[in-house]
Motif scaffolding. Structure first.
Motif, PDB file in Angstrom:
ATOM      1  N   GLY A 162       0.844  -1.188   0.000  1.00  0.00           N
ATOM      2  CA  GLY A 162       0.000   0.000   0.000  1.00  0.00           C
ATOM      3  C   GLY A 162       0.878   1.234   0.000  1.00  0.00           C
ATOM      4  O   GLY A 162       1.866   1.303   0.733  1.00  0.00           O
ATOM      5  N   MET A 163       0.528   2.215  -0.831  1.00  0.00           N
ATOM      6  CA  MET A 163       1.329   3.430  -0.960  1.00  0.00           C
ATOM      7  C   MET A 163       0.449   4.664  -0.776  1.00  0.00           C
ATOM      8  O   MET A 163      -0.666   4.713  -1.294  1.00  0.00           O
ATOM      9  CB  MET A 163       2.002   3.503  -2.334  1.00  0.00           C
TER      10      MET A 163
ATOM     11  N   ASP B 142       4.776   7.444  -7.133  1.00  0.00           N
ATOM     12  CA  ASP B 142       6.212   7.461  -6.858  1.00  0.00           C
ATOM     13  C   ASP B 142       6.873   6.239  -7.489  1.00  0.00           C
ATOM     14  O   ASP B 142       7.057   5.187  -6.855  1.00  0.00           O
ATOM     15  CB  ASP B 142       6.439   7.479  -5.342  1.00  0.00           C
ATOM     16  N   GLU B 143       7.264   6.361  -8.757  1.00  0.00           N
ATOM     17  CA  GLU B 143       7.839   5.231  -9.497  1.00  0.00           C
ATOM     18  C   GLU B 143       9.220   4.855  -8.970  1.00  0.00           C
ATOM     19  O   GLU B 143       9.622   3.689  -9.016  1.00  0.00           O
ATOM     20  CB  GLU B 143       7.913   5.567 -10.991  1.00  0.00           C
ATOM     21  N   ILE B 144       9.983   5.839  -8.491  1.00  0.00           N
ATOM     22  CA  ILE B 144      11.319   5.547  -7.963  1.00  0.00           C
ATOM     23  C   ILE B 144      11.219   4.651  -6.742  1.00  0.00           C
ATOM     24  O   ILE B 144      11.971   3.676  -6.590  1.00  0.00           O
ATOM     25  CB  ILE B 144      12.051   6.858  -7.619  1.00  0.00           C
TER      26      ILE B 144
ATOM     27  N   VAL C 227      11.694  -0.715  -4.004  1.00  0.00           N
ATOM     28  CA  VAL C 227      11.063  -1.807  -3.274  1.00  0.00           C
ATOM     29  C   VAL C 227      11.138  -3.099  -4.069  1.00  0.00           C
ATOM     30  O   VAL C 227      11.387  -4.188  -3.516  1.00  0.00           O
ATOM     31  CB  VAL C 227       9.600  -1.443  -2.944  1.00  0.00           C
ATOM     32  N   ALA C 228      10.928  -3.017  -5.381  1.00  0.00           N
ATOM     33  CA  ALA C 228      10.973  -4.214  -6.235  1.00  0.00           C
ATOM     34  C   ALA C 228      12.344  -4.889  -6.175  1.00  0.00           C
ATOM     35  O   ALA C 228      12.454  -6.117  -6.204  1.00  0.00           O
ATOM     36  CB  ALA C 228      10.605  -3.858  -7.670  1.00  0.00           C
ATOM     37  N   LYS C 229      13.414  -4.085  -6.077  1.00  0.00           N
ATOM     38  CA  LYS C 229      14.761  -4.649  -5.970  1.00  0.00           C
ATOM     39  C   LYS C 229      14.957  -5.386  -4.650  1.00  0.00           C
ATOM     40  O   LYS C 229      15.762  -6.319  -4.556  1.00  0.00           O
ATOM     41  CB  LYS C 229      15.804  -3.536  -6.096  1.00  0.00           C
TER      42      LYS C 229
ATOM     43  N   VAL D  48       2.988  -5.974  -6.245  1.00  0.00           N
ATOM     44  CA  VAL D  48       1.713  -5.360  -6.623  1.00  0.00           C
ATOM     45  C   VAL D  48       1.477  -4.156  -5.723  1.00  0.00           C
ATOM     46  O   VAL D  48       1.463  -4.290  -4.499  1.00  0.00           O
ATOM     47  CB  VAL D  48       0.544  -6.361  -6.494  1.00  0.00           C
ATOM     48  N   PHE D  49       1.292  -2.981  -6.337  1.00  0.00           N
ATOM     49  CA  PHE D  49       1.130  -1.749  -5.575  1.00  0.00           C
ATOM     50  C   PHE D  49      -0.296  -1.220  -5.715  1.00  0.00           C
ATOM     51  O   PHE D  49      -0.915  -1.336  -6.768  1.00  0.00           O
ATOM     52  CB  PHE D  49       2.114  -0.674  -6.064  1.00  0.00           C
TER      53      PHE D  49
END
Length: 463
Positions: free
Chosen positions: A29-30, A35-37, A42-44, A52-53
């Motif tokens: 949850g965001m 905020d793509e950065i 987080v994906a890394k 999944v965001f």
């Protein structure tokens, strides 16, 4: 395989939280979905999962984050689900001290800080950020004592936890925020006032601890001298006018006023107090809390309470000309008004109202008494100032009041109405055998209650 994690401090600082795992997917949850950065960072961290965001409202985020801090598992750790706002509000307002045996590290840290502060009789808790660590300090008997240091990450986590509990903006760390929370133990019920201010190293957090279970002390237990106690007894024969209690912040003004109000004839009088905050609960007195954000300031409330038919009014603090004018008006119309004002001594209080814009003749017409006071530490009875476990090696245990009293007689009111300056007041008081703060403190040092060093620390050197 071991699942990667996001630390609570990272979640609080970046507005993201793990909502749950579902097979090879992990749901986040965001607060700022664009905020793509942050998504890539987080994906890394979760390379073996499909990330999944989804966008999340602040109420839902705060609830989930509070559970992350306390490490309480969700009933269902599957896909994200909507959480009603009232549940979030209820969770955020719960007392933060439930069981010290809780396993959550942040909860345990906060619990320990509060419980240690209570055991040390602290009035305030300071958590101050520095370049590498944050210091936790307690104000005990007016003196700040460093208790421990914690890492910056733990300080951020504590800050975020406090913001959640106080319904403040968890992500805001660039602007000051104020709030309060309720803290309960088996023997204490505290109203904790929170102040957060950004600094170059992080946030400075100050927690003021107010015991809701506190009842006013008796006047005889405050430490006034025999001569000053006689002055206090005279107050109960005053039926109208203005009585000022003055001193710097933390000098015990509210405690003295609460002790006076407690001994008034509450059953036959309508007594209304306006306070910020209400520190003592007194049965039979109508006590009103100031709420500036709701437009309930001292002056706004004073205008309203005249319709409540009061006999006695207590004003927690005269801060501005509007409040001062209303206090004078109340005293002129037959009410007995108690009020505090911030000055260093009683003489300064004599012309402070005039400096605010109140004509001298009006001050002279209503002023009945000025009480100036400070608090000084008492010598520890166990070690006699040498330092022991009872006094945390300070040599002092508890505080007592030192004071000076000015009763308004005809000569003094003539000086006030004539616009006298401070030197004229000093000459008049010297001729009337006036005993000032230093005189009272010296008497206590001679009796072994305090020390000369403590007097110098609190009052400086007599000019």
């Amino acid at each position: 395989m071991n699942r990667p994690v996001l630390t609570p401090a990272f979640c609080a600082a970046n507005g993201i939280t793990v909502c749950g795992f579902e097979g090879s997917s992990v749901h986040f949850g965001m607060l700022n979905f664009g905020d793509e950065i942050l998504k890539r960072r987080v994906a890394k961290t979760f390379p073996d999962y499909l990330c999944v965001f989804k966008e999340m409202k602040a109420e839902e985020f705060n609830l989930i984050l509070s559970q992350v801090f306390s490490e309480e598992p969700f009933q269902d750790r599957g896909a994200p689900r909507d959480i009603p706002h009232d549940s979030a509000h209820k969770s955020a307002r719960e007392s933060i001290i439930d069981r010290i045996a809780d396993d959550a590290p942040v909860i345990n840290l906060l619990n320990n800080i509060f419980l240690e502060a209570i055991s040390r009789r602290a009035s305030d808790i300071h958590i101050e950020s520095a370049s590498e660590e944050s210091a936790v300090r307690y104000r005990v008997d007016g003196i700040l004592l460093t208790a421990r240091t914690i890492s910056q990450e733990r300080a951020i986590a504590v800050s975020a936890r406090l913001k959640i509990l106080a319904n403040l903006n968890v992500l805001e760390n660039r602007r000051p925020q104020d709030g309060h929370i309720d803290v309960k133990t088996d023997s204490y019920s505290l109203d904790v006032r929170i102040s957060l201010i950004p600094t170059i190293w992080g946030e400075s957090i100050v927690l003021r601890l107010l015991k809701r279970s506190d009842t006013p002390l008796s006047l005889d237990s405050l430490g006034f001298s025999r001569e000053h106690s006689a002055h206090l007894k005279n107050i109960f024969y005053i039926t109208s006018g203005l009585i000022l209690v003055t001193g710097p912040t933390g000098s015990g003004k509210t405690t003295t006023l609460a002790a006076i109000l407690k001994e008034l004839d509450i059953k036959s009088l309508k007594i209304i107090s306006i306070e910020d905050p209400v520190e003592y609960r007194i049965q039979g007195i109508t006590q009103i809390q100031v709420h500036e954000e709701l437009g309930l300031s001292f002056d706004a409330l004073l205008r309203r309470i005249f319709r409540q038919d009061p006999d006695i009014i207590m004003i927690g603090e005269i801060r501005d000309i509007e409040t001062a004018e209303l206090a004078i008006r109340a005293a002129l119309t037959g009410h007995l008004v108690f009020a505090t004002i911030h000055t260093n001594n009683a003489i300064e209080a004599l012309y402070r109202l005039q400096n605010m814009g109140i004509p001298g003749y009006m001050v002279a017409a209503v002023l009945r008494m000025v009480i100036a006071q400070r608090l000084i530490r008492k010598v520890c009875p166990e070690c006699k100032n040498s330092g022991c476990a009872h006094c945390s090696q300070t040599g002092f245990l508890g505080r007592t009041v030192i004071a000076e009293f000015i009763a308004a007689d005809a000569d003094l009111t003539d000086l006030i109405s004539g616009g006298a300056v401070s030197e004229q007041f000093r000459q008049y008081l010297q001729s009337s055998d006036f005993k000032d703060l230093f005189d009272d403190a010296e008497n206590k040092a001679a009796s072994g209650i305090t020390t000369e060093a403590e007097i110098r620390r609190e009052l400086g050197v007599r000019q």
